[in-house]
Motif scaffolding. Structure first.
Motif, PDB file in Angstrom:
ATOM      1  N   ARG A  57       1.300  -1.567   0.305  1.00 17.97           N
ATOM      2  CA  ARG A  57       0.122   0.051  -0.006  1.00 17.97           C
ATOM      3  C   ARG A  57       0.952   1.250   0.160  1.00 17.97           C
ATOM      4  O   ARG A  57       0.578   2.210   0.742  1.00 17.97           O
ATOM      5  N   ALA A  58       1.494   1.477  -0.761  1.00 21.93           N
ATOM      6  CA  ALA A  58       2.289   2.399  -1.521  1.00 21.93           C
ATOM      7  C   ALA A  58       1.549   3.499  -2.684  1.00 21.93           C
ATOM      8  O   ALA A  58       2.310   3.356  -3.372  1.00 21.93           O
ATOM      9  N   GLU A  59       0.783   4.204  -1.910  1.00 20.34           N
ATOM     10  CA  GLU A  59      -0.826   4.543  -1.840  1.00 20.34           C
ATOM     11  C   GLU A  59      -0.007   6.267  -2.667  1.00 20.34           C
ATOM     12  O   GLU A  59      -0.219   6.713  -3.570  1.00 20.34           O
ATOM     13  N   VAL A  60       0.530   6.757  -1.485  1.00 23.37           N
ATOM     14  CA  VAL A  60       0.980   8.598  -1.641  1.00 23.37           C
ATOM     15  C   VAL A  60       2.316   8.170  -2.818  1.00 23.37           C
ATOM     16  O   VAL A  60       3.081   7.882  -1.461  1.00 23.37           O
ATOM     17  N   SER A  61       2.295   9.187  -3.829  1.00 22.74           N
ATOM     18  CA  SER A  61       3.740   9.370  -4.006  1.00 22.74           C
ATOM     19  C   SER A  61       4.429   9.680  -2.826  1.00 22.74           C
ATOM     20  O   SER A  61       3.983  10.516  -1.940  1.00 22.74           O
ATOM     21  N   LYS A  62       5.970   9.560  -2.909  1.00 18.96           N
ATOM     22  CA  LYS A  62       6.750   9.304  -1.824  1.00 18.96           C
ATOM     23  C   LYS A  62       8.026  10.305  -2.321  1.00 18.96           C
ATOM     24  O   LYS A  62       8.280  10.652  -3.666  1.00 18.96           O
ATOM     25  N   THR A  63       9.360  11.433  -1.578  1.00 17.59           N
ATOM     26  CA  THR A  63       9.898  11.905  -2.019  1.00 17.59           C
ATOM     27  C   THR A  63      11.024  10.875  -0.937  1.00 17.59           C
ATOM     28  O   THR A  63      11.141  10.956  -0.121  1.00 17.59           O
ATOM     29  N   GLN A  64      11.752  10.707  -2.656  1.00 20.74           N
ATOM     30  CA  GLN A  64      13.091  10.516  -1.102  1.00 20.74           C
ATOM     31  C   GLN A  64      14.666  11.456  -1.279  1.00 20.74           C
ATOM     32  O   GLN A  64      14.353  12.397  -2.336  1.00 20.74           O
ATOM     33  N   PHE A  65      15.160  11.587  -0.676  1.00 20.18           N
ATOM     34  CA  PHE A  65      16.373  12.282  -0.642  1.00 20.18           C
ATOM     35  C   PHE A  65      17.652  11.914  -0.909  1.00 20.18           C
ATOM     36  O   PHE A  65      18.081  10.838  -0.110  1.00 20.18           O
TER      37      PHE A  65
ATOM     38  N   VAL B   1      14.065  12.693  -5.268  1.00 22.43           N
ATOM     39  CA  VAL B   1      13.075  11.965  -5.769  1.00 22.43           C
ATOM     40  C   VAL B   1      11.714  11.654  -5.916  1.00 22.43           C
ATOM     41  O   VAL B   1      12.053  10.980  -4.941  1.00 22.43           O
ATOM     42  N   PHE B   2      11.030  12.214  -6.805  1.00 23.20           N
ATOM     43  CA  PHE B   2       9.210  11.982  -5.901  1.00 23.20           C
ATOM     44  C   PHE B   2       8.855  10.599  -6.991  1.00 23.20           C
ATOM     45  O   PHE B   2       8.799  10.924  -8.248  1.00 23.20           O
ATOM     46  N   ASN B   3       8.561   9.453  -6.284  1.00 25.22           N
ATOM     47  CA  ASN B   3       8.194   8.538  -7.045  1.00 25.22           C
ATOM     48  C   ASN B   3       6.305   8.714  -7.262  1.00 25.22           C
ATOM     49  O   ASN B   3       5.678   8.775  -6.254  1.00 25.22           O
ATOM     50  N   VAL B   4       6.597   8.688  -8.360  1.00 24.36           N
ATOM     51  CA  VAL B   4       4.898   9.006  -8.670  1.00 24.36           C
ATOM     52  C   VAL B   4       4.099   7.557  -8.079  1.00 24.36           C
ATOM     53  O   VAL B   4       3.861   6.953  -8.552  1.00 24.36           O
ATOM     54  N   GLY B   5       3.116   7.495  -6.950  1.00 22.78           N
ATOM     55  CA  GLY B   5       2.536   6.643  -6.945  1.00 22.78           C
ATOM     56  C   GLY B   5       0.903   6.528  -7.104  1.00 22.78           C
ATOM     57  O   GLY B   5       0.597   7.052  -8.115  1.00 22.78           O
ATOM     58  N   LYS B   6      -0.003   6.527  -6.269  1.00 25.12           N
ATOM     59  CA  LYS B   6      -1.386   5.662  -6.751  1.00 25.12           C
ATOM     60  C   LYS B   6      -2.479   6.810  -6.295  1.00 25.12           C
ATOM     61  O   LYS B   6      -3.427   6.620  -5.955  1.00 25.12           O
TER      62      LYS B   6
ATOM     63  N   SER C 157       8.710   7.853 -12.227  1.00 21.20           N
ATOM     64  CA  SER C 157       9.533   9.333 -10.537  1.00 21.20           C
ATOM     65  C   SER C 157       9.437  10.169 -11.627  1.00 21.20           C
ATOM     66  O   SER C 157       9.674  10.466 -12.663  1.00 21.20           O
ATOM     67  N   ILE C 158      10.233  11.795 -10.682  1.00 20.01           N
ATOM     68  CA  ILE C 158      10.242  12.551 -10.837  1.00 20.01           C
ATOM     69  C   ILE C 158      11.595  12.995 -10.302  1.00 20.01           C
ATOM     70  O   ILE C 158      11.862  12.976  -8.691  1.00 20.01           O
ATOM     71  N   GLU C 159      12.748  13.584 -11.071  1.00 21.18           N
ATOM     72  CA  GLU C 159      13.331  13.740  -9.837  1.00 21.18           C
ATOM     73  C   GLU C 159      13.903  15.247 -10.215  1.00 21.18           C
ATOM     74  O   GLU C 159      13.581  15.849 -11.028  1.00 21.18           O
ATOM     75  N   VAL C 160      13.689  15.886  -8.845  1.00 23.36           N
ATOM     76  CA  VAL C 160      13.665  17.377  -8.651  1.00 23.36           C
ATOM     77  C   VAL C 160      15.599  17.930  -8.067  1.00 23.36           C
ATOM     78  O   VAL C 160      15.932  17.234  -6.711  1.00 23.36           O
TER      79      VAL C 160
END
Length: 792
Positions: free
Chosen positions: A120-128, A134-139, A203-206
């Motif tokens: 249940r990784a439903e909301v997009s998450k950000t990794q540093f 890195v903004f991982n596009v979830g559901k 994903s989208i890298e910022v």
């Protein structure tokens, strides 16, 4: 004497036992997938007591599948586990050594567990990471069934305005890449990003402070859109169908087939979209006491098609070839109707309607070759070569007709024709060598060729025929070559890392405007430095510096005049110079209970700032002001800002995501004896809440606010808007139905004012409310906009 010796021997034995008990043992290894031979990051590794099975310590594998864990125990075993894989245990470990190397651990899929468990990784998450987020596009529901522009608008630090212009921390000087490379789909002035849907994005890298490895283009930083490329064996994929009001209909299919040697991937889609926009303008001359008011609605109706096709060929375990192509085609129809009212001394002089009928076809294609070589001594020791070619064309014709309602209308019927072609070629070589576990060097180069031509013709109706207007017709050619070379060095251990680098770029630009040739040639050095320190598992710091450049685009340089509105004109400036920015940033990342948060303090100093200056001239024939907005280099800008991003999970059914960005800027500049010195601030914020209901129904509500912003000549108004999304999962998550309302209260606007002793200028624009309804279904091992099992 015997008692003394006994005590001494006893003390010695206790010391040896105590040393054995306190000796620290380091255990390491690398995890790989048995089927794909790729590394497995984020797996769980724990040290357990042999007798009680109590967990003594734990860690996770890094991005490259490597792990390192320490323990002072002497009676233990190691367990490796990850969702979708069979758990492995390692017992009978030799504790006489300080270092235990478990080597390469091959993990096999657990098909039964995959079928039974949903992640249940439903909301997009950000990794540093060391030099990027890195903004991982979830559901996310609001991202479902929408284009890449709407997905970008949900990414922390990123804003997409009503016109589709992308800004990063309030600055428009951002470079957008796809899979790390330029693309015809990201060209300025193109709506092609709308042909990429959320389902296609991994994903989208910022990258707010890019290292020297990256192209120096983009003063605000880089946004890198990573597209999905499934690598599960067999045939996998998903199909989505979307509809909406105003017209927003599309079908998209993503498929992948993986064998031992080949990975074939394709994404294709098509649809029809309509973008209505209401516009209102007021041009008032206070000296002549004249006023021109215009209002109307314009439409951008578009049929679009997009096809991506490619293959990865695994020559062996260390060499991979990739061939891919992208074809996009758009057919545009842009009808509009604008009502004009002209006043003199507050008395109505004339009224008329100006209609526009515009048709355009936009072919785009891109082809790419990549070669990747992985060296045997280390999986991170890599050589990459890529060659990219792309083309974008536009064949556009417009006809403007004026109908008088009252008084005398002196406007002429007109026709325009535009033939635009752009060809770009990029050659890139990157070499990465981790010379040890802590030290890594990178070097490489890039050569980019941009060749652009634009023929623009205006014809005026003289009563019997349309005649070419030589004053508004022009031919413009733009040829730019950029050669870049870079080198970086990095040191990183479990707690601390540092990365420094330098890039040198030579720019050779030739502009030909109606036969007159202009040449610009300049060489610049772009240093960068990044560091991070992990104080605890809950708190770490990152700091970075980079020097950036923002080169003017074709539409900034081309002096052609748009005649959609003869009283509000946008034109380019062929003498425009690039902007340069020094960017500094300090970011803290920490966890507090159920909340995670990052706070950044940043500073940017920009020289030769490009600003669109409104030049207002009185037209005695029409007795109205004509406003021409043209970009010029006007002085410098100091910007100091604070950005806060956070997430709070209140319960299993309620969570919040939010970000806040505030910056203060000091503007210094003079243009034609007019002083543009001023200081101001602006801010924006966004809050997203997600609520989970029974029967697999979820709801998301997102609120946004953007404050007013002072410009060199006036002010842009602030605005608030909200989005709502609902989702229902079916067929055990294989199918998903989504419904969304964007801009619920129709409050997202574009409004600007210029008010001085001579004139008053007002501009207003609004898109309105959008409804979307989408359905997605996954087949094979593909999912309907969800991630399940292992990381791709």
């Amino acid at each position: 004497m015997i008692k003394v010796k006994f005590n001494f021997l006893l003390l010695l034995m206790l010391s040896v036992i105590g040393y054995a008990q306190n000796k620290e043992i380091t255990i390491g290894g690398t995890l790989t997938d048995a089927a794909t031979k790729t590394t497995v990051p984020y797996a769980t590794i724990v040290v357990k007591d042999n007798t009680t099975d109590e967990v003594l310590s734990g860690t996770t594998s890094n991005d490259n599948g490597f792990f390192n864990i320490k323990t002072t125990a002497n009676n233990f075993y190691v367990e490796v586990s990850f969702m979708g894989y069979k758990t492995q245990s390692f017992k009978n470990i030799d504790t006489s050594k300080n270092v235990v190397d478990l080597g390469t651990i091959v993990l096999e899929e657990n098909s039964q567990a995959l079928a039974a468990v949903e992640v249940r990784a439903e909301v997009s998450k950000t990794q540093f990471k060391l030099d990027k987020k890195v903004f991982n596009v979830g559901k996310d529901i609001a991202s479902t069934g929408v284009s890449a522009l709407e997905v970008l608008n949900n990414v922390p630090s990123v804003n997409v305005d009503i016109e589709g212009a992308v800004s990063l921390r309030g600055s428009s000087g951002v470079q957008i890449l796809i899979d790390g490379k330029p693309s015809v789909l990201t060209e300025s002035g193109s709506n092609a990003l709308g042909t990429i849907t959320a389902e296609m994005i991994e994903s989208i890298e910022v990258i707010t402070n890019p290292s020297a490895k990256y192209d120096a283009e983009g003063t605000a930083g880089i946004l890198n859109i990573i597209l999905k490329k499934e690598e599960k064996k067999g045939l996998n994929g998903s199909v989505s169908v979307n509809t909406g009001i105003p017209d927003n209909h599309s079908v998209g299919v993503s498929m992948n087939r993986r064998t031992e040697k080949f990975n074939l991937f394709t994404q294709f889609g098509g649809g029809y979209k309509s973008y209505p926009r209401y516009n209102e303008n007021i041009n008032e001359n206070k000296i002549e006491d004249s006023r021109l008011v215009s209002e109307g609605t314009s439409y951008r109706n578009e049929v679009f098609y997009n096809l991506i096709l490619g293959t990865d060929y695994h020559i062996d375990d260390y060499n991979v070839l990739t061939l891919s192509g992208n074809i996009a085609y758009e057919i545009e129809d842009q009808p509009s109707e604008t009502n004009y009212s002209s006043y003199l001394n507050d008395v109505l002089q004339s009224e008329w309607i100006r209609t526009e009928e515009t048709e355009a076809t936009n072919p785009k294609w891109q082809y790419e070759f990549n070669y990747s070589k992985e060296f045997k001594n280390n999986k991170e020791h890599i050589l990459l070569f890529s060659a990219l070619g792309r083309f974008f064309g536009k064949d556009l014709s417009s006809e403007f007709t004026n109908s008088t309602l009252s008084g005398t209308n002196k406007e002429k019927d007109q026709q325009t024709e535009t033939k635009f072609q752009q060809a770009d070629y990029t050659f890139k070589l990157d070499y990465t060598n981790p010379i040890s576990d802590e030290y890594t060097i990178e070097t490489g180069g890039q050569y980019v060729i941009n060749d652009v031509g634009n023929d623009y013709e205006v014809r005026n109706y003289n009563g019997s025929d349309f005649v070419v207007d030589n004053n508004l017709t022009n031919t413009f050619d733009y040829n730019q070559k950029v050669l870049g070379l870079y080198g970086t060095g990095a040191y990183e251990n479990d707690t601390w890392g540092v990365k420094i680098g330098a890039r040198i770029e030579n720019t050779d630009l030739t502009i030909t405007n109606e036969g007159a040739k202009g040449v610009q040639n300049y060489t610049n050095l772009f240093p960068s430095a990044h560091t991070s320190y992990k104080f605890t598992d809950s708190f770490s710091l990152q700091a970075g510096y980079s020097k950036r450049i923002y080169r003017p685009r074709l539409w900034d340089l081309n002096p052609f005049i748009s005649i959609s509105d003869n009283y509000n004109i946008r034109a380019g400036n062929p003498d425009l110079q690039p902007e340069f920015t020094d960017s500094y940033e300090l970011t803290s990342i920490y966890k507090i209970g159920k909340a995670t948060m990052s706070t950044s303090v940043y500073y940017r100093y920009t020289t030769d700032v490009m600003e669109r200056i409104a030049i207002i001239e009185y037209d005695p024939e029409s007795k109205n002001d004509v406003t021409t907005r043209t970009p010029f280099n006007v002085g410098s800008r100091n910007t100091t800002g604070v950005e806060i991003n956070g997430k709070y999970t209140a319960t299993k059914w309620l969570s919040f995501n939010g970000d806040f960005n505030w910056n203060y800027f000091d503007r210094r500049g003079v243009y034609e004896n007019q002083n543009f010195d001023f200081s101001a601030d602006n801010w924006s914020t966004r809050l997203n809440s997600k609520i989970s209901f029974p029967l697999d129904i979820d709801m998301e509500l997102t609120g946004n606010y953007r404050s007013s912003n002072q410009t060199v000549q006036g002010e842009d108004s602030g605005y608030a808007f909200a989005d709502l999304g609902l989702r229902k999962k079916m067929l055990k998550g294989r199918a998903v139905i989504n419904f969304a309302i964007r801009d619920i209260f129709e409050s997202r606007i574009s409004e600007s004012v210029i008010d001085n002793d001579r004139s008053y200028q007002y501009s207003f624009g609004q898109r309105g409310r959008f409804f979307t309804l989408g359905f997605s279904y996954g087949f094979g091992k593909g999912e309907a906009m969800t991630y399940s099992g292992k990381r791709r």
